[in-house]
Scaffold this active site. Sequence first.
Site, mmCIF file in Angstrom:
data_model
loop_
_atom_site.group_PDB
_atom_site.id
_atom_site.type_symbol
_atom_site.label_atom_id
_atom_site.label_comp_id
_atom_site.label_asym_id
_atom_site.label_seq_id
_atom_site.Cartn_x
_atom_site.Cartn_y
_atom_site.Cartn_z
ATOM 1 N N LEU A 236 3.488 12.186 -46.573
ATOM 2 C CA LEU A 236 3.366 13.550 -46.030
ATOM 3 C C LEU A 236 4.235 13.700 -44.791
ATOM 4 O O LEU A 236 4.060 14.642 -44.004
ATOM 5 C CB LEU A 236 1.897 13.855 -45.706
ATOM 6 C CG LEU A 236 0.953 13.806 -46.915
ATOM 7 C CD1 LEU A 236 -0.479 14.067 -46.488
ATOM 8 C CD2 LEU A 236 1.395 14.825 -47.977
ATOM 9 N N TYR B 194 -1.327 -1.920 -34.270
ATOM 10 C CA TYR B 194 -1.822 -0.541 -34.192
ATOM 11 C C TYR B 194 -2.929 -0.500 -33.142
ATOM 12 O O TYR B 194 -4.065 -0.899 -33.405
ATOM 13 C CB TYR B 194 -2.344 -0.057 -35.543
ATOM 14 C CG TYR B 194 -1.290 0.150 -36.619
ATOM 15 C CD1 TYR B 194 0.048 0.379 -36.301
ATOM 16 C CD2 TYR B 194 -1.638 0.133 -37.962
ATOM 17 C CE1 TYR B 194 1.002 0.572 -37.290
ATOM 18 C CE2 TYR B 194 -0.681 0.328 -38.964
ATOM 19 C CZ TYR B 194 0.634 0.540 -38.613
ATOM 20 O OH TYR B 194 1.572 0.731 -39.606
ATOM 21 N N SER C 42 2.410 18.294 -44.956
ATOM 22 C CA SER C 42 1.049 18.327 -45.516
ATOM 23 C C SER C 42 0.582 19.745 -45.799
ATOM 24 O O SER C 42 -0.410 19.954 -46.495
ATOM 25 C CB SER C 42 0.062 17.677 -44.537
ATOM 26 O OG SER C 42 -0.060 18.479 -43.373
ATOM 27 N N ARG D 186 4.150 12.134 -42.096
ATOM 28 C CA ARG D 186 3.284 12.080 -40.902
ATOM 29 C C ARG D 186 2.604 13.428 -40.641
ATOM 30 O O ARG D 186 2.402 13.830 -39.505
ATOM 31 C CB ARG D 186 4.096 11.610 -39.699
ATOM 32 C CG ARG D 186 4.737 10.229 -39.950
ATOM 33 C CD ARG D 186 5.815 9.909 -38.981
ATOM 34 N NE ARG D 186 6.452 8.629 -39.263
ATOM 35 C CZ ARG D 186 5.994 7.438 -38.919
ATOM 36 N NH1 ARG D 186 4.864 7.349 -38.270
ATOM 37 N NH2 ARG D 186 6.655 6.340 -39.210
ATOM 38 N N GLY D 187 2.330 14.116 -41.699
ATOM 39 C CA GLY D 187 1.639 15.402 -41.608
ATOM 40 C C GLY D 187 2.576 16.590 -41.694
ATOM 41 O O GLY D 187 2.151 17.704 -42.005
HETATM 42 N N1 NAP Z 1 5.656 -0.076 -42.674
HETATM 43 C C1 NAP Z 1 5.853 0.830 -41.757
HETATM 44 O O1 NAP Z 1 6.842 0.811 -41.031
HETATM 45 C C2 NAP Z 1 4.849 1.935 -41.588
HETATM 46 C C3 NAP Z 1 5.132 2.985 -40.709
HETATM 47 C C4 NAP Z 1 4.195 4.005 -40.577
HETATM 48 C C5 NAP Z 1 3.018 3.961 -41.303
HETATM 49 N N2 NAP Z 1 2.757 2.914 -42.125
HETATM 50 C C6 NAP Z 1 1.497 2.814 -42.890
HETATM 51 O O2 NAP Z 1 1.437 3.882 -43.800
HETATM 52 C C7 NAP Z 1 0.227 4.624 -43.605
HETATM 53 C C8 NAP Z 1 0.465 6.080 -43.934
HETATM 54 O O3 NAP Z 1 1.479 6.596 -43.060
HETATM 55 P P1 NAP Z 1 1.323 7.954 -42.347
HETATM 56 O O4 NAP Z 1 -0.015 7.970 -41.673
HETATM 57 O O5 NAP Z 1 2.509 8.252 -41.568
HETATM 58 O O6 NAP Z 1 1.258 8.897 -43.619
HETATM 59 P P2 NAP Z 1 1.161 10.390 -43.955
HETATM 60 O O7 NAP Z 1 0.134 10.448 -45.016
HETATM 61 O O8 NAP Z 1 2.543 10.885 -44.214
HETATM 62 O O9 NAP Z 1 0.689 11.192 -42.660
HETATM 63 C C9 NAP Z 1 -0.628 11.170 -42.222
HETATM 64 C C10 NAP Z 1 -0.869 12.400 -41.402
HETATM 65 O O10 NAP Z 1 -0.857 13.533 -42.268
HETATM 66 C C11 NAP Z 1 -1.900 14.429 -41.934
HETATM 67 N N3 NAP Z 1 -2.536 14.952 -43.155
HETATM 68 C C12 NAP Z 1 -2.733 16.245 -43.439
HETATM 69 N N4 NAP Z 1 -3.315 16.393 -44.631
HETATM 70 C C13 NAP Z 1 -3.528 15.166 -45.110
HETATM 71 C C14 NAP Z 1 -4.127 14.674 -46.293
HETATM 72 N N5 NAP Z 1 -4.621 15.468 -47.231
HETATM 73 N N6 NAP Z 1 -4.200 13.354 -46.469
HETATM 74 C C15 NAP Z 1 -3.696 12.511 -45.543
HETATM 75 N N7 NAP Z 1 -3.123 12.925 -44.378
HETATM 76 C C16 NAP Z 1 -3.044 14.245 -44.168
HETATM 77 C C17 NAP Z 1 -2.888 13.642 -41.106
HETATM 78 O O11 NAP Z 1 -3.074 14.411 -39.939
HETATM 79 P P3 NAP Z 1 -4.498 14.841 -39.399
HETATM 80 O O12 NAP Z 1 -5.371 13.632 -39.441
HETATM 81 O O13 NAP Z 1 -4.206 15.299 -38.034
HETATM 82 O O14 NAP Z 1 -4.923 15.899 -40.347
HETATM 83 C C18 NAP Z 1 -2.189 12.358 -40.710
HETATM 84 O O15 NAP Z 1 -1.959 12.370 -39.324
HETATM 85 C C19 NAP Z 1 -0.161 4.353 -42.155
HETATM 86 O O16 NAP Z 1 -1.520 4.579 -41.937
HETATM 87 C C20 NAP Z 1 0.248 2.923 -42.012
HETATM 88 O O17 NAP Z 1 -0.769 2.082 -42.532
HETATM 89 C C21 NAP Z 1 3.666 1.918 -42.290
#
Ligand code: NAP
Length: 336
Positions: free
Chosen positions: A209, A56, A215, A211-212
């Site tokens: 979510l 990352y 959300s 990726r938002g």
């Molecule tokens: N194993 C894998 O292949 C893989 C792949 C992807 C991710 N991951 C891991 O999983 C984690 C979570 O994935 P993700 O970031 O895609 O998850 P997510 O929670 O689906 O999406 C996060 C996005 O949602 C938005 N959001 C809006 N309201 C929110 C709230 N109340 N709480 C949290 N986010 C909110 C945020 O945007 P704003 O900040 O712009 O508001 C953020 O960019 C990553 O950080 C990573 O560690 C693993």
Amino acid sequence: MRTSPLGTTGPQVSALGLGCMGMSALYGAADRAESIATIHAALEAGVTLLDTGDFYAMGHNELLIGEALRTAPAARREQALTSVKFGALRDPDGGWSGYDGRPAAVRNFAAYSLQRLGVDHIDIYRIARLDPDVPIEETVGAIAELVEKGYVRHIGLSEVGADTIRRAAATAPVSDLQIEYSLISRGIEDEILPTTRELGIGITAYGVLSRGLISGHFTADRQLGADDFRAMSPRFQGDNLRHNLNLVEALRKIAEQKGVSVAQIAIAWVLSRGPRHGTDIVPLVGARRRDRLTEALGALDVTLDAADLAAIEEAVPAGAAAGDRYPAAQMAHLES
Ligand SMILES: NC(=O)c1ccc[n+]([C@@H]2O[C@H](COP(=O)([O-])OP(=O)(O)OC[C@H]3O[C@@H](n4cnc5c(N)ncnc54)[C@H](OP(=O)(O)O)[C@@H]3O)[C@@H](O)[C@H]2O)c1
């Protein structure tokens, strides 16, 4: 904060984990001080699991977590569990060039991660994607050697299918599978989830979510930079985006009736898929600001009864999303 064991062999973890990826990469600019404050606030609220990947932003995310741990009160630092993905090969210009799961590479990746995080062990270590040239037994076997030496505590998996899960689990105890799971990404339900449950492997769900997208905060007019994953993600394009945001509006009606937010409904739905069925599913929320974290944590207080779950299912039935969850080139690396 509720805690539960992650699978039958994993550590005790909080009901929600914090995914730190967006603090360094893939979702546009992030504020470093706010990112660290968010990690501190999560630890303060009882979150134990911090997820990252060494790739990352090429180590940036691990250095960030390392700084957050160093500057946290000792008790908070001690409760933190690091979940680290490795294996993705990067270019200086940010490009991606495959995966390396050879045992020597595993040891090399781990040595660098320990330094960047500033810790003497990694709590859960996993290859991000299967290396098609290296049998999973060799990659998992190399992590098992790191467990024996005390550098790693538990072995995880990421985005692999049922056959690989079985082969990995036959090699060494596996704590959890990290995989995308949300109201609009339900691909694990038919085969993968029954397999992990049979084998006593937990699920750390990412993209809860989407990726938002689901959300409740994402709007069609949002400008995405060229290095934002969502600028290339099929679900965020044109008609697909319009269709998917209509699903969000259907969810919003349910959220409003319950007096909660859309994000809280989406996270609570994933939580509801766990304990009722006997194995916990731990959502990794990607909050990178304290206000988003507070919203996400609020999902732990949302109870969805049978009528709520039926309404959600009607609003967003399985398979309702338009567009794949990754661009075609990245779909090719998924077994799941
Ligand atoms: N194993 C894998 O292949 C893989 C792949 C992807 C991710 N991951 C891991 O999983 C984690 C979570 O994935 P993700 O970031 O895609 O998850 P997510 O929670 O689906 O999406 C996060 C996005 O949602 C938005 N959001 C809006 N309201 C929110 C709230 N109340 N709480 C949290 N986010 C909110 C945020 O945007 P704003 O900040 O712009 O508001 C953020 O960019 C990553 O950080 C990573 O560690 C693993």
